[in-house]
Write an enzyme that holds these catalytic residues in place. Structure first.
Site, short mmCIF file in Angstrom:
data_model
loop_
_atom_site.label_atom_id
_atom_site.label_comp_id
_atom_site.label_asym_id
_atom_site.label_seq_id
_atom_site.Cartn_x
_atom_site.Cartn_y
_atom_site.Cartn_z
N ILE A 102 0.84 -1.19 0.00
CA ILE A 102 0.00 0.00 0.00
C ILE A 102 0.88 1.24 0.00
O ILE A 102 2.00 1.22 0.49
CB ILE A 102 -0.95 -0.01 1.24
CG1 ILE A 102 -1.92 1.18 1.21
CG2 ILE A 102 -0.17 -0.06 2.53
CD1 ILE A 102 -3.01 1.10 2.29
N CYS A 103 0.37 2.32 -0.59
CA CYS A 103 1.02 3.62 -0.53
C CYS A 103 2.41 3.55 -1.15
O CYS A 103 2.59 3.00 -2.23
CB CYS A 103 1.04 4.09 0.93
SG CYS A 103 1.54 5.79 1.21
N GLY A 104 3.42 4.08 -0.50
CA GLY A 104 4.75 4.16 -1.07
C GLY A 104 5.37 2.82 -1.39
O GLY A 104 6.27 2.73 -2.23
N ALA A 105 4.90 1.76 -0.73
CA ALA A 105 5.44 0.43 -1.03
C ALA A 105 5.16 0.03 -2.47
O ALA A 105 5.92 -0.74 -3.06
CB ALA A 105 4.86 -0.60 -0.07
N THR A 106 4.08 0.56 -3.05
CA THR A 106 3.81 0.24 -4.45
C THR A 106 4.90 0.80 -5.36
O THR A 106 5.26 0.19 -6.36
CB THR A 106 2.43 0.79 -4.90
OG1 THR A 106 2.40 2.21 -4.77
CG2 THR A 106 1.31 0.18 -4.06
#
Length: 203
Positions: A102-106
């Protein structure tokens, strides 16, 4: 599915609110959630909480896990500190074990090339485009999506930063925590504040 271990990656600046809807339900339905850091040294979340990881990344074996969860963090966009987690995500998917980001991990997964040929979402399409990845044609305008993978690779859940409930919905559905009717009710309760969903969940 019950009695399985889910691994939650933790690192400095990780967005501590993003996995909570999923992990709370997982632990209440027979799963164990273990935290994994680059090392076992404590980390500080974006919300200022100190977390001591249960194990170091080098100790993590996809064969011991039902899912790897990667949350957002400022560090995803400020260097390569978290790149080892993206490489671990590749190892999980190659082993047929699901990953949820999710979020920056994508963006971390995009830089690793893991979104080039899989349906995915994120904050906005141009956020991922800035990584120079090759998966723009597979970007979905959705709160959260699950690419099912296949016989030779694990499923992949992705979500935008404002959608922790939808992220949780995809994870809980993937791991079979709720059957579809109850999963829909759970989502309506926590996303839409739909009180009528209580009846379905308690039924």
């Amino acid at each position: 599915m019950t009695g399985t271990t889910v691994h939650l990656a933790v690192y400095d600046t990780f967005a501590d609110w993003e996995p909570g809807f999923a992990t709370a339900q997982l632990t209440q339905h027979g799963h164990t959630v273990r935290t994994v850091g680059l090392t076992t040294a404590p980390v500080t979340t974006m919300g200022g909480m100190r977390v001591r990881p249960d194990l170091a990344l080098g100790e993590l074996d996809p064969g011991d896990s039902a899912l790897l969860i990667l949350t957002g963090a400022s560090l995803w966009d400020t260097g390569d500190t978290l790149a080892p987690f993206a490489r671990t995500a590749r190892a999980f998917l190659d082993a047929g074990v699901p990953v949820a980001a999710i979020c920056g991990a994508t963006a971390g997964l995009a830089r690793e090339g893991l979104l080039d040929d899989r349906t995915h979402t994120s904050a906005v399409s141009f956020y991922l485009a800035a990584t120079g990845y090759g998966g723009g044609a597979h970007y979905a305008e959705a709160d959260a999506v699950t690419d099912p993978g296949g016989a030779s690779r694990g499923a992949l859940v992705t979500a935008g930063p404002t959608e922790p409930v939808a992220f949780g919905r995809e994870i809980l559905g993937l791991l079979g925590v709720f059957e579809p009717k109850k999963l829909d009710a759970w989502y309506r309760l926590f996303h839409d504040s739909d009180a009528s969903a209580y009846e379905v969940l308690e039924g």
